[in-house]
Write an enzyme that holds these catalytic residues in place. Sequence first.
Site, PDB file in Angstrom:
ATOM      1  N   TRP A   9       0.816  -1.224   0.000  1.00 19.89           N
ATOM      2  CA  TRP A   9       0.000   0.000   0.000  1.00 19.89           C
ATOM      3  C   TRP A   9       0.845   1.267   0.000  1.00 19.89           C
ATOM      4  O   TRP A   9       0.306   2.370  -0.151  1.00 19.89           O
ATOM      5  CB  TRP A   9      -0.911   0.021   1.234  1.00 19.89           C
ATOM      6  CG  TRP A   9      -2.039  -0.965   1.195  1.00 19.89           C
ATOM      7  CD1 TRP A   9      -2.346  -1.839   0.174  1.00 19.89           C
ATOM      8  CD2 TRP A   9      -3.030  -1.178   2.213  1.00 19.89           C
ATOM      9  NE1 TRP A   9      -3.457  -2.578   0.503  1.00 19.89           N
ATOM     10  CE2 TRP A   9      -3.900  -2.195   1.747  1.00 19.89           C
ATOM     11  CE3 TRP A   9      -3.271  -0.625   3.472  1.00 19.89           C
ATOM     12  CZ2 TRP A   9      -4.986  -2.656   2.500  1.00 19.89           C
ATOM     13  CZ3 TRP A   9      -4.342  -1.081   4.215  1.00 19.89           C
ATOM     14  CH2 TRP A   9      -5.198  -2.081   3.730  1.00 19.89           C
ATOM     15  N   LYS A  10       2.135   1.150   0.235  1.00 20.25           N
ATOM     16  CA  LYS A  10       3.029   2.323   0.307  1.00 20.25           C
ATOM     17  C   LYS A  10       2.471   3.347   1.318  1.00 20.25           C
ATOM     18  O   LYS A  10       1.962   2.932   2.357  1.00 20.25           O
ATOM     19  CB  LYS A  10       3.244   2.913  -1.091  1.00 20.25           C
ATOM     20  CG  LYS A  10       3.718   1.822  -2.078  1.00 20.25           C
ATOM     21  CD  LYS A  10       4.197   2.338  -3.389  1.00 20.25           C
ATOM     22  CE  LYS A  10       4.607   1.161  -4.272  1.00 20.25           C
ATOM     23  NZ  LYS A  10       5.147   1.561  -5.539  1.00 20.25           N
ATOM     24  N   GLU A 100      12.024   2.352  -3.834  1.00 24.66           N
ATOM     25  CA  GLU A 100      11.681   3.713  -3.386  1.00 24.66           C
ATOM     26  C   GLU A 100      12.468   4.090  -2.129  1.00 24.66           C
ATOM     27  O   GLU A 100      12.834   5.250  -1.944  1.00 24.66           O
ATOM     28  CB  GLU A 100      10.160   3.812  -3.150  1.00 24.66           C
ATOM     29  CG  GLU A 100       9.419   3.867  -4.485  1.00 24.66           C
ATOM     30  CD  GLU A 100       8.004   3.328  -4.462  1.00 24.66           C
ATOM     31  OE1 GLU A 100       7.469   3.052  -3.382  1.00 24.66           O
ATOM     32  OE2 GLU A 100       7.438   3.167  -5.561  1.00 24.66           O
ATOM     33  N   GLU A 174      11.708  -6.293  -9.281  1.00 21.84           N
ATOM     34  CA  GLU A 174      10.939  -5.092  -9.609  1.00 21.84           C
ATOM     35  C   GLU A 174      11.800  -4.119 -10.411  1.00 21.84           C
ATOM     36  O   GLU A 174      12.493  -3.267  -9.822  1.00 21.84           O
ATOM     37  CB  GLU A 174      10.483  -4.394  -8.327  1.00 21.84           C
ATOM     38  CG  GLU A 174       9.549  -5.214  -7.477  1.00 21.84           C
ATOM     39  CD  GLU A 174       8.593  -4.307  -6.712  1.00 21.84           C
ATOM     40  OE1 GLU A 174       7.387  -4.428  -6.911  1.00 21.84           O
ATOM     41  OE2 GLU A 174       9.074  -3.456  -5.945  1.00 21.84           O
ATOM     42  N   GLY A 180       4.983   1.755 -11.088  1.00 20.83           N
ATOM     43  CA  GLY A 180       4.078   2.905 -11.116  1.00 20.83           C
ATOM     44  C   GLY A 180       4.045   3.633 -12.444  1.00 20.83           C
ATOM     45  O   GLY A 180       3.575   4.764 -12.517  1.00 20.83           O
ATOM     46  N   SER A 217       3.766  -2.357 -12.100  1.00 23.41           N
ATOM     47  CA  SER A 217       2.566  -2.134 -12.921  1.00 23.41           C
ATOM     48  C   SER A 217       1.743  -3.406 -13.166  1.00 23.41           C
ATOM     49  O   SER A 217       1.208  -3.602 -14.259  1.00 23.41           O
ATOM     50  CB  SER A 217       2.945  -1.453 -14.243  1.00 23.41           C
ATOM     51  OG  SER A 217       3.489  -0.173 -13.993  1.00 23.41           O
ATOM     52  N   GLY A 238       1.520  -2.628  -6.285  1.00 18.97           N
ATOM     53  CA  GLY A 238       1.396  -1.348  -5.607  1.00 18.97           C
ATOM     54  C   GLY A 238       0.045  -0.711  -5.904  1.00 18.97           C
ATOM     55  O   GLY A 238      -0.984  -1.064  -5.319  1.00 18.97           O
ATOM     56  N   GLY A 239       0.028   0.204  -6.877  1.00 17.42           N
ATOM     57  CA  GLY A 239      -1.162   1.004  -7.196  1.00 17.42           C
ATOM     58  C   GLY A 239      -2.450   0.203  -7.300  1.00 17.42           C
ATOM     59  O   GLY A 239      -3.486   0.602  -6.748  1.00 17.42           O
TER      60      GLY A 239
END
Length: 255
Positions: A9-10, A100, A174, A180, A217, A238-239
């Site tokens: 979820w970052k 990140e 990744e 993203g 992605s 992620g997103g």
Amino acid sequence: MKKTLIANWKENPKNEKMAIALFRAATKVRQLDNIQTIICPPFIYLEKIAGIAQSLHKKNHPLLGAQDVFWEDKGAYTGEVGPAMLKKLGVKYVIVGHSERRQWLNETDSMINKKIKAALDAGLHIILCVGESAVVRKKGIVASERFVKSQLVKDLKGISFDKKTSSQLMVAYEPIWAIGTGRSSTPKEAALMISYIKKTLTSHFAFRNFKVLYGGSVNNKNVDSYIQCNEIDGALVGGASLKAETWKAMVGKRT
Ligand code: PGA
């Protein structure tokens, strides 16, 4: 072996109510039998979500992961959260070395190595993220493999895996250019790098019984093309994990 889908979820969602709703939605889906899900909320929501997770007696419910861990259990380390604290909350997995954190917090391979050692000692399972940048990728596949191998060798330095600890390790490949951006690696490209990572872990470290996932992605439209590949043991998302309907479509029974 079950495939693993991890929701990262970052720094989302923006409040606890939304986090609870997102987690509850994830527990309401009839999950595919061949997958295990792991949800990694921000630290601040872990305790509440762990409480909800513990009250679920469902088979195949999501397991809990954290997005980072520090290498000391206590002390004068402002802002840090150690392995023992996470264990106590019921956290089973920790993401370590996400690009990140490497990029925005200057996390180095030697810091990542210390985090992995401490988390393994505490009995946590590791999701180690590795992957090359667009600049490296432009130099070709051999340069990318070399880059990823160097991350693995440094991040896992001095860690000897027996059969049990081997199963505590997962690697997420990744590529940074795919995170993203909507520009995911093709399943074929991802599978090639994942095979390379598996070969490296087996030959260099004599690891066995570990999983290597793809991340970058991944969404409800392309997830099947990854998890249907023999070499790819799952996906780090992620997103697309932040929308309840999308996540449910990824992990739930296909109609
Ligand atoms: P993304 O992120 O699915 O939004 O590309 C993946 C990740 O950073 O773990």
